[in-house]
Design a protein around this motif. Structure first.
Motif, PDB file in Angstrom:
ATOM      1  N   TYR B  86       5.353  12.653  -5.028  1.00 39.58           N
ATOM      2  CA  TYR B  86       6.222  12.502  -3.706  1.00 39.58           C
ATOM      3  C   TYR B  86       5.509  12.562  -2.560  1.00 39.58           C
ATOM      4  O   TYR B  86       6.161  12.145  -1.477  1.00 39.58           O
ATOM      5  CB  TYR B  86       6.996  13.920  -4.064  1.00 39.58           C
ATOM      6  CG  TYR B  86       8.124  13.918  -5.341  1.00 39.58           C
ATOM      7  CD1 TYR B  86       9.182  12.888  -5.522  1.00 39.58           C
ATOM      8  CD2 TYR B  86       7.775  14.763  -6.387  1.00 39.58           C
ATOM      9  CE1 TYR B  86       9.750  12.900  -6.529  1.00 39.58           C
ATOM     10  CE2 TYR B  86       8.610  14.675  -7.368  1.00 39.58           C
ATOM     11  CZ  TYR B  86       9.521  13.682  -7.496  1.00 39.58           C
ATOM     12  OH  TYR B  86      10.407  13.859  -8.691  1.00 39.58           O
ATOM     13  N   LEU B  87       4.096  13.211  -2.427  1.00 38.87           N
ATOM     14  CA  LEU B  87       3.532  13.198  -1.140  1.00 38.87           C
ATOM     15  C   LEU B  87       2.896  12.060  -1.032  1.00 38.87           C
ATOM     16  O   LEU B  87       2.579  11.271  -1.969  1.00 38.87           O
ATOM     17  CB  LEU B  87       2.540  14.470  -1.335  1.00 38.87           C
ATOM     18  CG  LEU B  87       2.954  15.818  -0.920  1.00 38.87           C
ATOM     19  CD1 LEU B  87       1.886  16.714  -1.280  1.00 38.87           C
ATOM     20  CD2 LEU B  87       3.446  15.988   0.321  1.00 38.87           C
ATOM     21  N   GLY B  88       2.990  11.797   0.338  1.00 36.67           N
ATOM     22  CA  GLY B  88       2.267  10.416   0.761  1.00 36.67           C
ATOM     23  C   GLY B  88       3.242   9.090   0.320  1.00 36.67           C
ATOM     24  O   GLY B  88       3.078   7.995   0.650  1.00 36.67           O
ATOM     25  N   LYS B  89       4.817   9.582   0.025  1.00 33.37           N
ATOM     26  CA  LYS B  89       5.622   8.698  -0.150  1.00 33.37           C
ATOM     27  C   LYS B  89       6.738   8.610   0.887  1.00 33.37           C
ATOM     28  O   LYS B  89       6.823   9.781   1.131  1.00 33.37           O
ATOM     29  CB  LYS B  89       6.254   8.691  -1.576  1.00 33.37           C
ATOM     30  CG  LYS B  89       5.317   8.743  -2.908  1.00 33.37           C
ATOM     31  CD  LYS B  89       4.462   7.574  -2.908  1.00 33.37           C
ATOM     32  CE  LYS B  89       3.559   7.443  -4.210  1.00 33.37           C
ATOM     33  NZ  LYS B  89       2.319   8.325  -3.886  1.00 33.37           N
ATOM     34  N   PRO B  90       7.018   7.500   1.264  1.00 31.64           N
ATOM     35  CA  PRO B  90       8.176   7.653   2.405  1.00 31.64           C
ATOM     36  C   PRO B  90       9.333   8.155   1.975  1.00 31.64           C
ATOM     37  O   PRO B  90       9.847   7.718   0.919  1.00 31.64           O
ATOM     38  CB  PRO B  90       8.351   5.995   2.650  1.00 31.64           C
ATOM     39  CG  PRO B  90       7.284   5.284   2.090  1.00 31.64           C
ATOM     40  CD  PRO B  90       6.795   6.180   1.102  1.00 31.64           C
ATOM     41  N   THR B  91       9.715   9.459   2.581  1.00 31.71           N
ATOM     42  CA  THR B  91      10.777  10.061   2.248  1.00 31.71           C
ATOM     43  C   THR B  91      11.678  10.121   3.479  1.00 31.71           C
ATOM     44  O   THR B  91      11.513  10.796   4.442  1.00 31.71           O
ATOM     45  CB  THR B  91      10.229  11.387   1.803  1.00 31.71           C
ATOM     46  OG1 THR B  91       9.107  11.357   0.728  1.00 31.71           O
ATOM     47  CG2 THR B  91      11.226  12.319   1.292  1.00 31.71           C
ATOM     48  N   PRO B  92      12.902   9.995   3.232  1.00 30.36           N
ATOM     49  CA  PRO B  92      14.212  10.089   4.257  1.00 30.36           C
ATOM     50  C   PRO B  92      14.227  11.708   4.633  1.00 30.36           C
ATOM     51  O   PRO B  92      13.765  12.610   3.780  1.00 30.36           O
ATOM     52  CB  PRO B  92      15.229   9.678   3.537  1.00 30.36           C
ATOM     53  CG  PRO B  92      15.006   8.890   2.499  1.00 30.36           C
ATOM     54  CD  PRO B  92      13.793   9.241   1.757  1.00 30.36           C
ATOM     55  N   ARG B  93      14.767  11.754   5.724  1.00 34.43           N
ATOM     56  CA  ARG B  93      14.776  13.239   6.231  1.00 34.43           C
ATOM     57  C   ARG B  93      15.553  13.961   5.406  1.00 34.43           C
ATOM     58  O   ARG B  93      16.568  13.745   4.795  1.00 34.43           O
ATOM     59  CB  ARG B  93      15.172  13.285   7.724  1.00 34.43           C
ATOM     60  CG  ARG B  93      14.208  12.647   8.579  1.00 34.43           C
ATOM     61  CD  ARG B  93      14.795  12.978  10.145  1.00 34.43           C
ATOM     62  NE  ARG B  93      14.017  12.651  11.021  1.00 34.43           N
ATOM     63  CZ  ARG B  93      13.415  13.181  11.713  1.00 34.43           C
ATOM     64  NH1 ARG B  93      12.955  14.479  11.551  1.00 34.43           N
ATOM     65  NH2 ARG B  93      12.117  12.588  12.700  1.00 34.43           N
ATOM     66  N   MET B 704       1.236  12.895   4.969  1.00 34.79           N
ATOM     67  CA  MET B 704       2.427  13.627   3.925  1.00 34.79           C
ATOM     68  C   MET B 704       3.454  12.847   3.673  1.00 34.79           C
ATOM     69  O   MET B 704       3.828  12.786   2.611  1.00 34.79           O
ATOM     70  CB  MET B 704       2.490  15.021   4.355  1.00 34.79           C
ATOM     71  CG  MET B 704       1.222  15.733   4.588  1.00 34.79           C
ATOM     72  SD  MET B 704       0.557  16.268   3.122  1.00 34.79           S
ATOM     73  CE  MET B 704       1.275  17.676   2.797  1.00 34.79           C
ATOM     74  N   ASN B 705       4.183  12.400   4.744  1.00 32.52           N
ATOM     75  CA  ASN B 705       5.354  11.718   4.528  1.00 32.52           C
ATOM     76  C   ASN B 705       5.126  10.320   5.545  1.00 32.52           C
ATOM     77  O   ASN B 705       5.595  10.427   6.712  1.00 32.52           O
ATOM     78  CB  ASN B 705       6.682  12.566   4.788  1.00 32.52           C
ATOM     79  CG  ASN B 705       7.853  11.589   5.101  1.00 32.52           C
ATOM     80  OD1 ASN B 705       8.103  10.523   4.404  1.00 32.52           O
ATOM     81  ND2 ASN B 705       9.024  12.151   5.548  1.00 32.52           N
ATOM     82  N   PRO B 706       4.966   9.302   5.028  1.00 25.99           N
ATOM     83  CA  PRO B 706       4.703   8.232   5.980  1.00 25.99           C
ATOM     84  C   PRO B 706       5.884   7.816   6.841  1.00 25.99           C
ATOM     85  O   PRO B 706       5.727   7.361   8.018  1.00 25.99           O
ATOM     86  CB  PRO B 706       4.365   7.205   5.035  1.00 25.99           C
ATOM     87  CG  PRO B 706       3.659   7.859   3.667  1.00 25.99           C
ATOM     88  CD  PRO B 706       4.510   8.999   3.552  1.00 25.99           C
ATOM     89  N   LEU B 707       7.033   8.086   6.374  1.00 28.63           N
ATOM     90  CA  LEU B 707       8.145   7.558   6.970  1.00 28.63           C
ATOM     91  C   LEU B 707       8.355   8.407   8.250  1.00 28.63           C
ATOM     92  O   LEU B 707       8.600   7.969   9.295  1.00 28.63           O
ATOM     93  CB  LEU B 707       9.333   7.755   6.170  1.00 28.63           C
ATOM     94  CG  LEU B 707      10.810   7.278   6.685  1.00 28.63           C
ATOM     95  CD1 LEU B 707      10.458   5.726   6.940  1.00 28.63           C
ATOM     96  CD2 LEU B 707      11.902   7.641   5.774  1.00 28.63           C
ATOM     97  N   GLY B 708       7.806   9.724   8.176  1.00 25.62           N
ATOM     98  CA  GLY B 708       8.227  10.747   9.195  1.00 25.62           C
ATOM     99  C   GLY B 708       6.941  10.396  10.137  1.00 25.62           C
ATOM    100  O   GLY B 708       7.278  10.765  11.296  1.00 25.62           O
ATOM    101  N   VAL B 709       5.692  10.346   9.559  1.00 25.96           N
ATOM    102  CA  VAL B 709       4.723  10.168  10.436  1.00 25.96           C
ATOM    103  C   VAL B 709       4.995   8.680  11.398  1.00 25.96           C
ATOM    104  O   VAL B 709       4.799   8.662  12.671  1.00 25.96           O
ATOM    105  CB  VAL B 709       3.449   9.808   9.839  1.00 25.96           C
ATOM    106  CG1 VAL B 709       2.133   9.682  10.653  1.00 25.96           C
ATOM    107  CG2 VAL B 709       2.980  11.195   9.011  1.00 25.96           C
ATOM    108  N   ILE B 710       5.468   7.708  10.749  1.00 30.62           N
ATOM    109  CA  ILE B 710       5.566   6.437  11.438  1.00 30.62           C
ATOM    110  C   ILE B 710       6.733   6.698  12.646  1.00 30.62           C
ATOM    111  O   ILE B 710       6.905   6.277  13.422  1.00 30.62           O
ATOM    112  CB  ILE B 710       6.009   5.365  10.490  1.00 30.62           C
ATOM    113  CG1 ILE B 710       4.702   5.081   9.741  1.00 30.62           C
ATOM    114  CG2 ILE B 710       6.771   4.196  11.030  1.00 30.62           C
ATOM    115  CD1 ILE B 710       5.044   4.045   8.719  1.00 30.62           C
TER     116      ILE B 710
END
Lengths: 73, 824
Positions: B86-93, B704-710
């Motif tokens: 789960y960590l490091g995987k794009p995760t929706p809010r 941690m969450n590429p989606l959030g970081v991006i």
């Protein structure tokens, strides 16, 4: 140097620096990123202290009339 | 692994601070040329440790392993993102649906029974003594329940030089809009009407709202003095190198090596002056609180970046035990550095609530919000010397900036910390003017500093006849930025760019880039509790707030990874000081501070669970293992249970564990950053600059969450474009007020100005905590974009833009298309 600064800074000095509210490591942080810190006084919630002089780490120290020690309790 | 007794530098525990002191922040020990000799020594304590082997490095440069000594109850080292579920995987809010449907409650959405609405009364002049404040009419207005006048604490201070300014019953007005009083009424309309009825009698004083004018020796003084603070017999006194003359405070000076010698040794020197403007924070949610004073407890719903900072200040101001002050921030609509502590609005709302014996909502309106805080402007003089071989010999920066009635206009961070240079002299001055106070704003000082530094580096490269990317490679030893520059080379048309100004035609296109630097800070006031219930449900609790960066999502991922269950199944309860203390969210500290506490709490809760059910399974706890969401008996894999089945075997209804952030495993200085690449078009007939594409390549430890970081980097890039091209506070020099304190005349980037944005993250394992995470908020584009746009503008036109924002008028002036040079 740092301990003296810590010991003599007014307990009502607050900083809205980038990392939020912090205490004893102020000098170390500022030496890293430069003079990019803003201050306010907890008594007035403003940029000037109760004596109407501005608030700054170099001024809110032992000897200023409105100074309050952080060591008193 | 081996267990050892080691001497550990002990950080202050969250509650060890002196009364009135705020959260301790762990600062890495510096090893480089700019090390701080005044770093406070820490007390020594004996803590049992073991040695673990950690992943280290950047995948593109080859990963290795390093050994670290860690406390015994730390979880095992975490593998690379590629090996995690789960960590490091794009995760929706985690709370995306709640946000877009309106179910998420922001402070302005809080409605309490009997709640009153408040409005502040701001000063109507920029500088004055207040002779009288008459609230009679306001108090009589229908619906008004309380009026509060902000007064100084009288009688506890004497002016050092009483002749300079007489004591005053009321605060001296130092800027237009300064909070003076507030009214609470049964409706917002009534509060607004009544606030307008408060009569303030002023004795006006001279004022100045222009930075350059304020530097003049005969300029009106914003403060009556003093130049500095003399020491007393007991010690103290300000540093001798921070004087004040008139409105000019400073310099704050850093001096490394000998810049005069460095310039004498240089083959090439570039020198330039750069100007940046005041930018207001303009958070969509304004500053504000809902305060509910009750005899048993004060509850405050606050739009804040630090629930604990609000609680601590209100506790001190109102002489309440912290245990009787509760601060809640369920959802938060942006702060960018300006929302720490109680603020005037917080204190006033509590005063009104106490007087009216009812809850009070006080949200600043948009005009007040523009005046409440800003990023200071700057006038920087930067000089850099280099040898023909591309090594820097000297950097000298002098900067003047105004944070209005406050300080904090320094710009030296990038010049000090980005590149290797043996000789450095920086002198930073704050210039007081009668305007709203500056506050921390996303990477304070760094967008300004980078605007100068990174354009000068490009100029230096040109003089040295070096490719700007190659030149940076010679003077920058950051492994992360080395990889980031390489990615820029591979993903763009950089190598084929034309020479500066070579693009024919009226629409000239250009490309440019800039680097950024930020620092690893960790706040040890970071605790989490993880609870497992008998039905197998898992909750995490912490006072940490999510200011929009995705903290809830990240915490859910951390717990999910530890238990092997989907993030959506973890309940995250944060933003309430009833939970374990959380860090203030500023300086990109949140993820790096709170995620190890979350993982450690989850890990320990898991151990508690195994210990609790081991007897019923007839095995010792260490014979049980937790993997992929199942509990198994190591010696008999056929005996495997889901989390729900395992939890059902607990003898009690729940187990829980609480963990607090431990210091980083080493005290090395660690920086983060990125390289931002820009393609733009300059219309040389209209002066319009259009950014067409941005590629941001960034690092932040373990993403941690590429989606959030991006998402954060997207926001930072947009904010950076907006800063470079549009945003600007405009003051009326004759009247002293902000002319464009609204969102119609204060131009912020809109949808039409959004370019194509591509973001590439690199993993940078630093082996510093149980998650190796770091923040991205500061270095996410905002630092580098203005400089990257400046460099791309130069590539397009052959003209150097040294003043922000790059408005059409300024562009045309710079291109020689108009006679008028713009200085506004």
């Amino acid at each position: 140097m740092s301990e003296m600064i810590t010991a003599t800074r007014c307990r009502c000095l607050r900083s809205k620096s980038s990392y939020g509210a912090f205490g004893e490591d102020l000098e170390a942080l500022e030496s890293t990123i430069g003079a990019t810190t803003t201050y306010w006084c907890l008594k007035t919630m403003g940029k000037a202290g109760p004596d109407e002089h501005y608030v700054h780490k170099s001024l809110c120290r032992d000897g200023r009339p409105c100074y309050e020690s952080g060591n008193e309790e | 692994m081996q267990n050892e007794e080691l001497e550990l530098q002990q950080e202050k525990s969250p509650e060890q601070g002196k009364t009135g002191k705020d959260a301790p922040v762990h600062v890495p020990h510096k090893k480089d040329a700019h090390a701080n000799p005044a770093a406070p020594p820490n007390k020594q304590a004996s803590v049992a440790k073991r040695t673990d082997s950690f992943l280290y490095g950047i995948p593109q440069l080859g990963l290795s392993r390093v050994e670290r000594q860690v406390p015994l109850n730390e979880p095992p080292p975490m593998p690379a993102n590629a090996d995690l579920k789960y960590l490091g995987k794009p995760t929706p809010r985690y709370d995306g649906v709640a946000k877009v449907t309106g179910a998420g409650k922001y402070t302005a959405d809080v409605y309490l029974p009997g709640m009153l609405y408040a409005r502040m009364v701001g000063a109507g002049v920029p500088h004055a003594r207040v002779l009288a404040i008459d609230t009679t009419a306001a108090e009589r207005y229908p619906g008004v329940r309380a009026v509060h006048v902000i007064q100084h604490v009288l009688g506890n201070a004497e002016l050092r030089d009483p002749s300079k300014e007489r004591p005053s019953r009321y605060p001296i007005v130092r800027y237009m809009g300064q909070p003076m009083a507030a009214v609470a009424a049964t409706s917002q309309a009534a509060a607004d009407e009544a606030a307008a009825l408060v009569k303030v009698q002023y004795d006006p004083m001279g004022f100045v709202v222009d930075r350059d004018a304020a530097r003049a020796t005969d300029a009106p003084s914003v403060y009556p003095g003093p130049a500095d603070q003399g020491g007393t017999a007991g010690g103290g006194g300000g540093p001798a190198n921070v004087p004040q003359v008139g409105n000019v405070h400073g310099p704050e000076r850093k001096n490394v090596g000998d810049v005069a010698r460095g310039f004498a040794e240089s083959d090439v020197v570039v020198e330039g002056e750069y100007y940046t403007q005041v930018q207001t924070h303009s958070a969509l949610e304004t500053h504000g609180v809902v305060a509910d004073w009750k005899a048993e407890e004060l509850t405050v719903y606050a739009s804040t970046q630090g629930t604990s900072s609000v609680r601590n200040e209100l506790s001190e101001i109102f002489k309440l035990p912290k245990s009787k002050v509760r601060v809640i921030t369920e959802y938060m609509g942006g702060g960018f550095g300006a929302k720490f502590g109680a603020g005037n609005e917080g204190v006033v709302a509590v005063e009104l609530s106490r007087k009216a014996k009812a809850p009070v909502r006080l949200m600043l309106d948009r005009r007040e919000e523009h005046i409440a805080s800003n990023r200071p402007d700057s006038h920087q003089k930067l000089k850099i010397g280099a040898k023909r071989n591309g090594t820097l010999t000297a950097i000298q920066l002098t900067s003047y900036g105004t944070a209005g009635v406050g300080t904090g206009a320094g710009t030296a961070g990038p010049a000090t910390n980005m590149y290797n240079c043996p000789n450095l002299l920086t002198e930073e001055y704050d210039v007081f003017i009668n305007a709203g106070p500056g506050a921390a704003f996303r990477a304070p000082g760094h967008p300004q500093g980078c605007f100068a530094l990174e354009q000068a580096i490009d100029d230096l490269a040109e003089k040295l006849d070096l490719d700007p990317l190659e030149f940076r490679g010679r003077i920058d030893d950051s492994p992360a930025r080395k990889v980031e520059r390489q990615i820029i080379l591979e993903k763009t048309d950089w190598r084929n760019r034309h020479r500066a100004g070579a693009d024919p035609g009226p629409i000239k296109r250009g490309i440019g880039l800039s680097q950024s630097v930020w620092y690893r800070f960790v706040n040890l006031n970071s605790s989490c509790e993880v609870r497992i219930s008998k039905d197998g449900s898992v909750e995490l609790m912490s006072a940490v707030q999510d200011i929009g960066g995705g903290t809830k999502t990240m915490l859910a991922q951390v717990v999910a990874e530890e238990f092997g269950i989907p993030p959506q199944s973890v309940v995250i309860r944060i933003g309430d000081t009833r939970y374990p203390i959380g860090p203030d969210s500023g300086g990109s500290v949140t993820t790096g501070s709170i995620s190890p506490a979350a993982r450690n709490a989850a890990h320990q809760a898991k151990q508690h669970l195994l210990a609790a059910i081991a007897p019923s399974l007839g095995v010792a706890p260490d014979q049980l293992e937790f993997k992929d969401g199942r509990v198994s008996v190591a010696s008999d894999p056929s005996r495997s249970y889901s989390l729900r089945q395992a939890a059902a075997k607990m003898p009690t209804d729940e187990v829980s564990a609480r963990a607090t952030r431990v210091p980083d495993y080493t005290r090395d200085k660690i920086t983060y950053g990125g390289v931002d690449y820009v393609e733009l078009a300059v219309d040389t007939e209209t002066g319009r600059v259009h950014v067409e594409r941005v590629l941001g390549v960034h690092d932040c430890g373990r993403p941690m969450n590429p989606l959030g970081v991006i998402s954060q980097i997207n926001g930072g890039i947009l904010q950076g474009i907006s800063y470079a091209l549009f945003e600007q506070r405009i003051m009326d020099r004759g009247k002293g007020y902000m002319l464009n304190a609204d969102l119609e005349n204060y131009k912020i980037l809109g949808a039409r100005e959004v370019p194509q944005i591509d973001v590439i993250l690199i993993e940078n394992y630093i082996a510093q905590s149980s998650t190796d995470a770091a923040g991205i908020g500061e270095s996410a584009g905002i630092i580098a974009l203005a400089a990257a746009i400046g460099n791309a503008f130069y590539n397009a036109t052959g003209v150097r833009m040294r003043r922000l924002p790059m408005t059409p008028a300024r562009v045309l002036a710079a291109l020689g298309k108009t006679d008028q040079e713009m200085h506004a």
